[in-house]
Scaffold this motif. Structure first.
Motif, PDB file in Angstrom:
ATOM      1  N   ASP A   1       0.842  -1.201   0.000  1.00 41.83           N
ATOM      2  CA  ASP A   1       0.000   0.000   0.000  1.00 41.83           C
ATOM      3  C   ASP A   1       0.879   1.254   0.000  1.00 41.83           C
ATOM      4  OD1 ASP A   1       0.910   0.247   2.611  1.00 41.83           O
ATOM      5  OD2 ASP A   1      -1.031  -0.138   3.542  1.00 41.83           O
ATOM      6  N   LYS A   2       0.241   2.389   0.038  1.00 40.32           N
ATOM      7  CA  LYS A   2       0.981   3.652  -0.057  1.00 40.32           C
ATOM      8  C   LYS A   2       1.857   3.920   1.166  1.00 40.32           C
ATOM      9  CE  LYS A   2      -2.211   5.830  -3.268  1.00 40.32           C
ATOM     10  NZ  LYS A   2      -1.894   4.884  -4.244  1.00 40.32           N
ATOM     11  N   GLU A   3       1.542   3.283   2.296  1.00 40.45           N
ATOM     12  CA  GLU A   3       2.357   3.448   3.510  1.00 40.45           C
ATOM     13  C   GLU A   3       3.530   2.477   3.560  1.00 40.45           C
ATOM     14  OE1 GLU A   3      -1.247   3.195   4.034  1.00 40.45           O
ATOM     15  OE2 GLU A   3      -1.183   5.373   3.759  1.00 40.45           O
ATOM     16  N   GLY A   4       3.621   1.558   2.606  1.00 40.45           N
ATOM     17  CA  GLY A   4       4.727   0.610   2.571  1.00 40.45           C
ATOM     18  C   GLY A   4       4.445  -0.723   3.236  1.00 40.45           C
ATOM     19  N   GLN A   5       3.207  -0.940   3.705  1.00 42.71           N
ATOM     20  CA  GLN A   5       2.858  -2.216   4.326  1.00 42.71           C
ATOM     21  C   GLN A   5       2.546  -3.239   3.234  1.00 42.71           C
ATOM     22  OE1 GLN A   5       2.883  -3.375   7.567  1.00 42.71           O
ATOM     23  NE2 GLN A   5       2.507  -5.267   6.461  1.00 42.71           N
ATOM     24  N   GLU A   6       3.056  -4.463   3.402  1.00 37.73           N
ATOM     25  CA  GLU A   6       2.850  -5.531   2.428  1.00 37.73           C
ATOM     26  C   GLU A   6       1.706  -6.439   2.854  1.00 37.73           C
ATOM     27  OE1 GLU A   6       6.500  -7.605   1.706  1.00 37.73           O
ATOM     28  OE2 GLU A   6       7.517  -5.803   1.012  1.00 37.73           O
ATOM     29  N   TYR A   7       0.936  -6.901   1.852  1.00 37.90           N
ATOM     30  CA  TYR A   7      -0.212  -7.777   2.073  1.00 37.90           C
ATOM     31  C   TYR A   7      -0.131  -8.936   1.085  1.00 37.90           C
ATOM     32  CZ  TYR A   7      -2.149  -3.654   4.386  1.00 37.90           C
ATOM     33  OH  TYR A   7      -2.352  -2.572   5.209  1.00 37.90           O
ATOM     34  N   ARG A   8      -0.323 -10.132   1.577  1.00 30.77           N
ATOM     35  CA  ARG A   8      -0.328 -11.335   0.730  1.00 30.77           C
ATOM     36  C   ARG A   8      -1.773 -11.788   0.561  1.00 30.77           C
ATOM     37  NH1 ARG A   8       1.932 -14.498   4.062  1.00 30.77           N
ATOM     38  NH2 ARG A   8       4.063 -13.990   3.479  1.00 30.77           N
ATOM     39  N   ILE A   9      -2.080 -12.278  -0.634  1.00 27.89           N
ATOM     40  CA  ILE A   9      -3.407 -12.857  -0.881  1.00 27.89           C
ATOM     41  C   ILE A   9      -3.201 -14.150  -1.651  1.00 27.89           C
ATOM     42  CG2 ILE A   9      -3.705 -11.497  -2.997  1.00 27.89           C
ATOM     43  CD1 ILE A   9      -6.703 -11.433  -2.427  1.00 27.89           C
ATOM     44  N   PHE A  10      -4.010 -15.137  -1.362  1.00 28.73           N
ATOM     45  CA  PHE A  10      -3.916 -16.389  -2.103  1.00 28.73           C
ATOM     46  C   PHE A  10      -4.370 -16.149  -3.538  1.00 28.73           C
ATOM     47  CE2 PHE A  10      -4.625 -18.041   2.290  1.00 28.73           C
ATOM     48  CZ  PHE A  10      -3.341 -18.556   2.454  1.00 28.73           C
ATOM     49  N   GLY A  11      -3.687 -16.795  -4.491  1.00 31.16           N
ATOM     50  CA  GLY A  11      -3.992 -16.600  -5.908  1.00 31.16           C
ATOM     51  C   GLY A  11      -5.427 -16.903  -6.265  1.00 31.16           C
ATOM     52  N   ASP A  12      -5.986 -17.981  -5.699  1.00 31.41           N
ATOM     53  CA  ASP A  12      -7.388 -18.331  -5.981  1.00 31.41           C
ATOM     54  C   ASP A  12      -8.340 -17.275  -5.434  1.00 31.41           C
ATOM     55  OD1 ASP A  12      -6.639 -20.619  -7.301  1.00 31.41           O
ATOM     56  OD2 ASP A  12      -6.936 -21.930  -5.573  1.00 31.41           O
ATOM     57  N   ASP A  13      -8.034 -16.745  -4.241  1.00 36.45           N
ATOM     58  CA  ASP A  13      -8.870 -15.678  -3.674  1.00 36.45           C
ATOM     59  C   ASP A  13      -8.831 -14.435  -4.552  1.00 36.45           C
ATOM     60  OD1 ASP A  13      -9.569 -17.281  -1.552  1.00 36.45           O
ATOM     61  OD2 ASP A  13      -8.201 -16.333  -0.124  1.00 36.45           O
ATOM     62  N   LEU A  14      -7.668 -14.128  -5.103  1.00 41.88           N
ATOM     63  CA  LEU A  14      -7.551 -12.962  -5.992  1.00 41.88           C
ATOM     64  C   LEU A  14      -8.381 -13.155  -7.256  1.00 41.88           C
ATOM     65  CD1 LEU A  14      -6.260 -10.217  -6.674  1.00 41.88           C
ATOM     66  CD2 LEU A  14      -4.375 -11.486  -7.702  1.00 41.88           C
ATOM     67  N   ARG A  15      -8.269 -14.324  -7.868  1.00 39.07           N
ATOM     68  CA  ARG A  15      -9.052 -14.584  -9.090  1.00 39.07           C
ATOM     69  C   ARG A  15     -10.548 -14.499  -8.812  1.00 39.07           C
ATOM     70  NH1 ARG A  15      -4.668 -17.434 -10.424  1.00 39.07           N
ATOM     71  NH2 ARG A  15      -5.106 -19.279  -9.200  1.00 39.07           N
ATOM     72  N   ASN A  16     -10.990 -15.105  -7.711  1.00 36.50           N
ATOM     73  CA  ASN A  16     -12.421 -15.052  -7.360  1.00 36.50           C
ATOM     74  C   ASN A  16     -12.869 -13.625  -7.070  1.00 36.50           C
ATOM     75  OD1 ASN A  16     -12.603 -17.820  -7.625  1.00 36.50           O
ATOM     76  ND2 ASN A  16     -12.292 -18.214  -5.447  1.00 36.50           N
ATOM     77  N   ALA A  17     -12.030 -12.859  -6.364  1.00 34.99           N
ATOM     78  CA  ALA A  17     -12.384 -11.473  -6.038  1.00 34.99           C
ATOM     79  C   ALA A  17     -12.478 -10.617  -7.294  1.00 34.99           C
ATOM     80  CB  ALA A  17     -11.354 -10.895  -5.074  1.00 34.99           C
TER      81      ALA A  17
END
Length: 196
Positions: free
Chosen positions: A138-154
């Motif tokens: 994000d713009k503050e530099g914090q990293e976030y992981r998401i599962f690939g399947d969750d990303l595709r579904n979202a």
């Protein structure tokens, strides 16, 4: 040569090791060539394999959506972990399950739509399969992981909006997937027998 480049493109658990027989065959064949063409061919092959194999998690040849901005709708939750600086993004549909398993201090809700940039792809191999998990920042530099399947579904349901996509979403470029699939060569007889 194509199988050697396919080994460099392989994202599977075997990585480039299944290309070693083709590399040995290549060196046997190239040994007979005159020195100038041999040098040029070796230079070309080394350059191509280095470009493809070098730093795969942030390689734009592999993952064309890196450094692109995604809009993540409010309602997503992230899980804070003491042993990692990367937060895990959790889809709104899975939040209730996690509330039962984790204390509230570890869960935080995105209260507004957030723009995040895809930073890298983490590749894991549970049970010899290949899982691609994008990491956003994000713009503050914090990293976030998401599962690939969750990303595709979202993306399909619209809770994550990639403004740059007009077609079905795939994390990896199609040509690297095709070249990497050449490393199925040891099981190709069974795949052919199964088809016919």
């Amino acid at each position: 040569m194509i199988f050697i480049v396919g080994g460099a493109c392989n994202n599977g658990f075997s990585s480039c090791f299944l290309a070693i027989p083709f590399l040995i065959l290549y060196f046997i064949k190239i040994h007979r060539c005159p020195s100038l063409p041999k040098m040029l061919i070796n230079l070309f092959l080394t350059l191509i394999c280095t470009l493809v194999f070098w730093n795969k998690p942030t390689n734009l040849l592999f993952y064309p959506h890196l450094n692109k901005e995604f809009e993540i709708n409010k309602g997503w939750t992230y899980l804070k972990s003491a042993d990692s600086s990367v937060y895990q993004l959790i889809a709104p549909s899975n939040v209730e399950i996690l509330r039962k398993n984790f204390e509230k201090s570890k869960l935080a809700l995105l209260t507004k739509n957030t723009h995040m940039t895809m930073l890298r792809i983490e590749v894991t191999h549970p049970d010899f399969s290949t899982v691609l998990n994008p990491v956003f920042i994000d713009k503050e530099g914090q990293e976030y992981r998401i599962f690939g399947d969750d990303l595709r579904n979202a993306i399909l349901i619209g809770s994550i909006k990639p403004p740059h996509l007009n077609k079905p979403f795939s994390l990896q470029s199609s040509w690297t997937v095709a070249l990497g699939n050449l490393m199925y060569w040891p099981i190709s007889p069974w795949l052919l027998l199964e088809r016919f």
